[in-house]
Design a protein around this motif. Structure first.
Motif, PDB file in Angstrom:
ATOM      1  N   ALA A  63       0.824  -1.212   0.000  1.00  0.00           N
ATOM      2  CA  ALA A  63       0.000   0.000   0.000  1.00  0.00           C
ATOM      3  C   ALA A  63       0.852   1.254   0.000  1.00  0.00           C
ATOM      4  CB  ALA A  63      -0.931  -0.012   1.219  1.00  0.00           C
ATOM      5  N   SER A  64       2.034   1.203   0.625  1.00  0.00           N
ATOM      6  CA  SER A  64       2.852   2.397   0.836  1.00  0.00           C
ATOM      7  C   SER A  64       4.022   2.498  -0.122  1.00  0.00           C
ATOM      8  CB  SER A  64       3.379   2.411   2.277  1.00  0.00           C
ATOM      9  OG  SER A  64       4.171   1.268   2.534  1.00  0.00           O
ATOM     10  N   PHE A  65       4.123   1.598  -1.080  1.00  0.00           N
ATOM     11  CA  PHE A  65       5.266   1.584  -1.980  1.00  0.00           C
ATOM     12  C   PHE A  65       4.786   1.336  -3.399  1.00  0.00           C
ATOM     13  CE2 PHE A  65       9.045  -0.830  -3.746  1.00  0.00           C
ATOM     14  CZ  PHE A  65       9.858   0.282  -3.869  1.00  0.00           C
ATOM     15  N   GLY A  66       5.312   2.100  -4.351  1.00  0.00           N
ATOM     16  CA  GLY A  66       4.816   2.070  -5.719  1.00  0.00           C
ATOM     17  C   GLY A  66       5.537   1.142  -6.659  1.00  0.00           C
ATOM     18  N   THR A 125      13.033   0.730  -9.674  1.00  0.00           N
ATOM     19  CA  THR A 125      12.670   0.339 -11.029  1.00  0.00           C
ATOM     20  C   THR A 125      13.093   1.349 -12.087  1.00  0.00           C
ATOM     21  OG1 THR A 125      10.481   1.368 -10.854  1.00  0.00           O
ATOM     22  CG2 THR A 125      10.680  -0.931 -10.160  1.00  0.00           C
ATOM     23  N   GLN A 126      13.452   2.563 -11.673  1.00  0.00           N
ATOM     24  CA  GLN A 126      13.809   3.564 -12.680  1.00  0.00           C
ATOM     25  C   GLN A 126      15.091   3.193 -13.428  1.00  0.00           C
ATOM     26  OE1 GLN A 126      15.191   7.463 -11.229  1.00  0.00           O
ATOM     27  NE2 GLN A 126      15.207   6.571  -9.186  1.00  0.00           N
ATOM     28  N   TRP A 127      15.878   2.264 -12.888  1.00  0.00           N
ATOM     29  CA  TRP A 127      17.061   1.813 -13.592  1.00  0.00           C
ATOM     30  C   TRP A 127      16.709   0.839 -14.705  1.00  0.00           C
ATOM     31  CZ3 TRP A 127      21.516   4.174 -13.035  1.00  0.00           C
ATOM     32  CH2 TRP A 127      21.774   4.868 -11.856  1.00  0.00           C
ATOM     33  N   GLY A 128      15.581   0.158 -14.584  1.00  0.00           N
ATOM     34  CA  GLY A 128      15.286  -0.884 -15.553  1.00  0.00           C
ATOM     35  C   GLY A 128      16.244  -2.042 -15.370  1.00  0.00           C
ATOM     36  N   GLN A 129      16.740  -2.567 -16.465  1.00  0.00           N
ATOM     37  CA  GLN A 129      17.610  -3.734 -16.422  1.00  0.00           C
ATOM     38  C   GLN A 129      18.956  -3.400 -15.782  1.00  0.00           C
ATOM     39  OE1 GLN A 129      18.355  -7.072 -19.605  1.00  0.00           O
ATOM     40  NE2 GLN A 129      19.388  -5.221 -20.260  1.00  0.00           N
ATOM     41  N   PRO A 582       2.194   7.141  -5.709  1.00  0.00           N
ATOM     42  CA  PRO A 582       2.462   7.061  -7.150  1.00  0.00           C
ATOM     43  C   PRO A 582       3.307   5.843  -7.493  1.00  0.00           C
ATOM     44  CG  PRO A 582       3.792   8.783  -6.133  1.00  0.00           C
ATOM     45  CD  PRO A 582       2.802   8.336  -5.093  1.00  0.00           C
ATOM     46  N   VAL A 583       3.073   5.307  -8.682  1.00  0.00           N
ATOM     47  CA  VAL A 583       3.841   4.162  -9.168  1.00  0.00           C
ATOM     48  C   VAL A 583       5.250   4.628  -9.499  1.00  0.00           C
ATOM     49  CG1 VAL A 583       4.032   2.424 -10.974  1.00  0.00           C
ATOM     50  CG2 VAL A 583       1.779   3.038 -10.063  1.00  0.00           C
ATOM     51  N   MET A 584       6.235   3.867  -9.059  1.00  0.00           N
ATOM     52  CA  MET A 584       7.629   4.202  -9.347  1.00  0.00           C
ATOM     53  C   MET A 584       7.889   4.109 -10.843  1.00  0.00           C
ATOM     54  SD  MET A 584      11.099   2.445  -7.782  1.00  0.00           S
ATOM     55  CE  MET A 584      10.852   3.086  -6.136  1.00  0.00           C
ATOM     56  N   GLY A 672      12.794  14.280  -8.518  1.00  0.00           N
ATOM     57  CA  GLY A 672      11.344  14.372  -8.475  1.00  0.00           C
ATOM     58  C   GLY A 672      10.735  13.402  -7.493  1.00  0.00           C
ATOM     59  N   GLU A 673      11.310  12.195  -7.428  1.00  0.00           N
ATOM     60  CA  GLU A 673      10.783  11.182  -6.509  1.00  0.00           C
ATOM     61  C   GLU A 673      10.945  11.638  -5.072  1.00  0.00           C
ATOM     62  OE1 GLU A 673      12.248   6.954  -4.843  1.00  0.00           O
ATOM     63  OE2 GLU A 673      12.362   7.224  -7.012  1.00  0.00           O
ATOM     64  N   ARG A 674      12.106  12.216  -4.766  1.00  0.00           N
ATOM     65  CA  ARG A 674      12.349  12.631  -3.390  1.00  0.00           C
ATOM     66  C   ARG A 674      11.463  13.813  -3.002  1.00  0.00           C
ATOM     67  NH1 ARG A 674      18.652  11.698  -3.864  1.00  0.00           N
ATOM     68  NH2 ARG A 674      18.666   9.521  -3.298  1.00  0.00           N
ATOM     69  N   GLN A 675      11.286  14.744  -3.944  1.00  0.00           N
ATOM     70  CA  GLN A 675      10.406  15.860  -3.645  1.00  0.00           C
ATOM     71  C   GLN A 675       8.989  15.376  -3.394  1.00  0.00           C
ATOM     72  OE1 GLN A 675      10.982  18.372  -7.037  1.00  0.00           O
ATOM     73  NE2 GLN A 675      12.810  19.367  -6.203  1.00  0.00           N
ATOM     74  N   GLY A 676       8.554  14.432  -4.220  1.00  0.00           N
ATOM     75  CA  GLY A 676       7.220  13.895  -4.054  1.00  0.00           C
ATOM     76  C   GLY A 676       7.057  13.175  -2.736  1.00  0.00           C
ATOM     77  N   SER A 677       8.114  12.494  -2.288  1.00  0.00           N
ATOM     78  CA  SER A 677       7.999  11.722  -1.061  1.00  0.00           C
ATOM     79  C   SER A 677       7.896  12.611   0.158  1.00  0.00           C
ATOM     80  CB  SER A 677       9.211  10.795  -0.923  1.00  0.00           C
ATOM     81  OG  SER A 677      10.379  11.551  -0.696  1.00  0.00           O
TER      82      SER A 677
END
Length: 681
Positions: A63-66, A125-129, A582-584, A672-677
């Motif tokens: 619930a708390s992680f995207g 997941t933003q790194w992908g492979q 938000p989804v990562m 952006g992720e950190r600002q959103g968090s």
């Protein structure tokens, strides 16, 4: 085993069996109701997991992680696998498992960390492979390192990243230009090793024209040459560079030259296939060549081959009846100077060629090695054609010289399921627990053994093994390391008013021991006054659920360390609104599971339609079809064969390629992720 695979594919074709229909022997889970923990079961129960009963890649949802990591299955678990560095829990961090599942069924591949009980610790997941996720030291500091980029099934083109304990990129590495004025090369996925001297070893592949007359009769040929470099991390200065074709004869490879390969640049011959690196205290290098089926020691001064274990020109007398030198398609050779041992993951296969019934991890003790064993490679072709002794039944060369170095198999480690990995794999000796961790590469599983006896202590499937032959989920290497994560993000809280509960997690934080709920019942001047409510809740797993009292208007969660001190607070959330996390971000896949399944269905449908037409024509015209419409018949038969070739596991050994995200994009996304968090929902 093959019949089980086909049954698994059939189950996925007709649709996943609903969980409510699970058999009485279906596995239990640490948190089965919310699917936020590993499966804990028995080897018999794993049958259903491996068949895809819970999906082609079961996921954990929070619930708390995207993001949703793989939900592993623990067939065996011994407490020795979970031993920490300190039994009193005073040591910062703990031993954690580092993996990076990828493949067609892995919709959001990512470098991932689990604890030894299978609970998520961190993923991005933003790194992908990513490949080769591990922990290495540089200037006394631990760094999370991995390769990121694209690959074509043979090698990779990308860069190497070093992340600090806050998961920030501190160093980005890539090979140096081979000569002044040339463009820098791209780093290969196979290995990135940080040395004690503050340098980095990295593998490289380079396409180049080459005379393949000897052995193949191709004058103007093409090869993929294997290179490695040692580069200073601080300055990027090239320290040492080595090229396989300068020291190994092409025709000494054990890989067959497939039809059409070696003649054109787009089908260059990968004769060597470098896949691991190491450095000795004397300044020499340890190199694993998959297609030479050998591990070689390379002189750090001349680049000459000092000795070779396995392959056509094995330097050692095998005193273990061939078991120490008869490896095929091996990966991840690591030299252990204190014991004079070499650990190797022996695949027993490469590509679609099978040489052994199962893969194995090896500990091989070498004796009699030294500078006097250097092989004269002044004339590579001529020296490699020489044989000093007769070959024994295992294929290694024997020498009548009493001073010939010897190789002895200390221990072999075989998975409880006798798995055979056609590619990839890793071996790691864990001195603290006297165990050996083996990752099975193309087969998404890992096993931890007792070092001396080779007894399996823990056995884990990262994804269902019923789809291994399709290559839909695989994991290059598995490592266990001590790691302290101190993310610069905040804990994430997600309110669920209908459940009167708040869920909390903190991606990457390893120092949290308890969660403390704080509530605000009134608002003063627009500000909430928070007070502690209830006792701290022990952190057990990635995400915790805390009950919220009815009088609370807003809540926040404090993350507490082992001494009860506050590490950080989550953003405050309203108790009357559902928190949407938000989804990562994840890079788009080059090819999705839905697309491939649709292609399979289309090809199968066309094949069936063609067969029906052929049968109809044969029945209607009987023999006439063979005389009047031979071309049509040939075309239909060709189509059916093409369909069969497409549907059968021809994709099994292809690494799924993903686009590389630029570093500037990475920085923007992470910021952006950190600002959103830190924003209140």
């Amino acid at each position: 085993m093959q019949s089980r695979w086909w049954l698994a594919l059939l189950m996925q074709t007709i649709g996943q069996v609903p969980l409510s229909a699970a058999s009485p022997s279906s596995p239990s889970s640490s948190s089965s109701s919310s699917a936020t923990g590993p499966f804990l079961g028995t080897p018999d129960d794993a049958f259903w997991y491996d068949l895809g009963w819970y999906g082609v890649r079961p996921l954990q949802h929070f619930a708390s992680f995207g993001a949703s990591p793989s939900r592993p299955y623990f067939l065996l678990h011994d407490e020795r696998c979970s031993a920490k560095k300190s039994i009193d829990d005073t040591t910062e961090g703990e031993d954690l498992i580092f993996v990076a599942p990828r493949g067609l069924s892995v919709g959001t591949p990512a470098p991932t960390i689990y604890d030894t009980r299978g609970n998520l610790v961190w993923m991005d997941t933003q790194w992908g492979q990513a490949m080769g996720v591990t922990v290495q030291q540089y200037r006394g500091e631990d760094f999370l390192t991995f390769w990121h980029g694209t690959d074509n099934g043979t090698f990779g083109e990308g860069k190497y990243y070093m992340l600090n304990s806050s998961y920030d990129v501190v160093h980005t590495m890539q090979p140096a230009p081979l000569s002044p004025g040339e463009e820098p090369l791209l780093g290969d996925l196979h290995d990135f090793v940080i040395t004690d001297e503050g340098t980095a070893l990295m593998t490289i592949y380079q396409k180049r024209p080459y005379d393949l007359t000897a052995g193949y009769g191709i004058k103007s040929g093409w090869i993929f040459d294997s290179l490695f470099q040692e580069v200073d991390i601080a300055t990027g200065k090239l320290i040492f560079s080595w090229r396989a074709s300068d020291h190994f004869a092409i025709h000494d490879t054990l890989a067959p030259l497939k039809r059409g390969f070696g003649r054109r640049s787009d089908k260059a011959f990968d004769f060597f296939h470098i896949n691991s690196l190491g450095k000795t205290s004397t300044g020499d290098y340890i190199v694993s060549s998959r297609y030479m089926c050998a591990v070689a020691c390379i002189s750090g001064s001349t680049g000459a081959v000092l000795w070779q274990l396995g392959g056509r020109h094995n330097s050692f007398a095998d005193i273990s009846s061939g078991e120490a030198t008869n490896m095929h398609g091996q990966h991840h050779a690591v030299w252990h100077e204190d014991t004079q041992e070499l650990t190797v993951f022996d695949n027993g296969a490469f590509d679609k060629l099978t040489m052994a019934a199962h893969s194995r991890a090896l500990r091989v003790r070498l004796t009699g090695i030294g500078g006097d064993n250097e092989i004269d490679d002044e004339d590579v072709d001529e020296s490699h054609d020489k044989t000093d002794g007769k070959n024994n039944e295992s294929g290694e060369e024997e020498d009548d010289d009493d001073d010939q170095p010897t190789a002895e198999l200390v221990q072999a480690y075989v998975s409880p399921e006798s798995l055979r990995a056609p590619s990839q794999g890793s071996v790691q000796i864990l001195d603290a627990t006297d165990t050996v961790l083996v990752g099975w590469g193309h087969v998404p599983a890992y096993t931890e053994f007792s070092a001396d006896e080779g007894k399996p202590l823990c056995n884990v499937h990262l994804c269902p093994l019923g789809f291994t032959w399709l290559g839909w989920c695989k994991n290059y290497r598995v490592f266990k390391h001590h790691w302290v994560g101190r993310p610069s993000t905040l804990p994430s809280a997600a309110m669920r008013p209908d459940k009167k509960a708040v869920y909390v997690s903190w991606n990457g934080a390893t120092e949290v021991r308890h969660w403390q709920l704080e509530i605000a019942t009134i608002m003063t001047g627009g500000d909430a006054q928070f007070t502690k409510h209830g006792n701290p809740v022990e952190k057990d797993g990635f995400e915790a659920r805390l009950a919220v009292p009815s009088e609370a208007k807003r809540v926040r969660i404090a993350a507490l360390d082992v001494n009860g001190l506050v590490l950080a607070y989550s953003a405050a959330v309203s108790t009357s609104e559902k928190t949407v996390v938000p989804v990562m971000y994840s890079p788009p896949l080059k090819e999705t599971m839905r697309q491939v399944v649709f292609q399979y269905a289309a090809f199968i449908s066309l094949g069936i339609a063609g067969a029906v037409v052929l049968v109809y024509l044969a029945v209607r015209h009987r023999v006439a079809i063979l005389t009047r419409a031979r071309k049509v018949t040939a075309l239909v038969i060709t189509a059916v064969i093409a369909v069969a070739a497409r549907v059968l596991p021809s994709r099994a050994y292809k690494y799924e390629a993903l686009p590389t995200t630029t570093m500037s994009g990475m920085t923007e996304l992470r910021t952006g992720e950190r600002q959103g968090s830190r924003q209140e929902v």
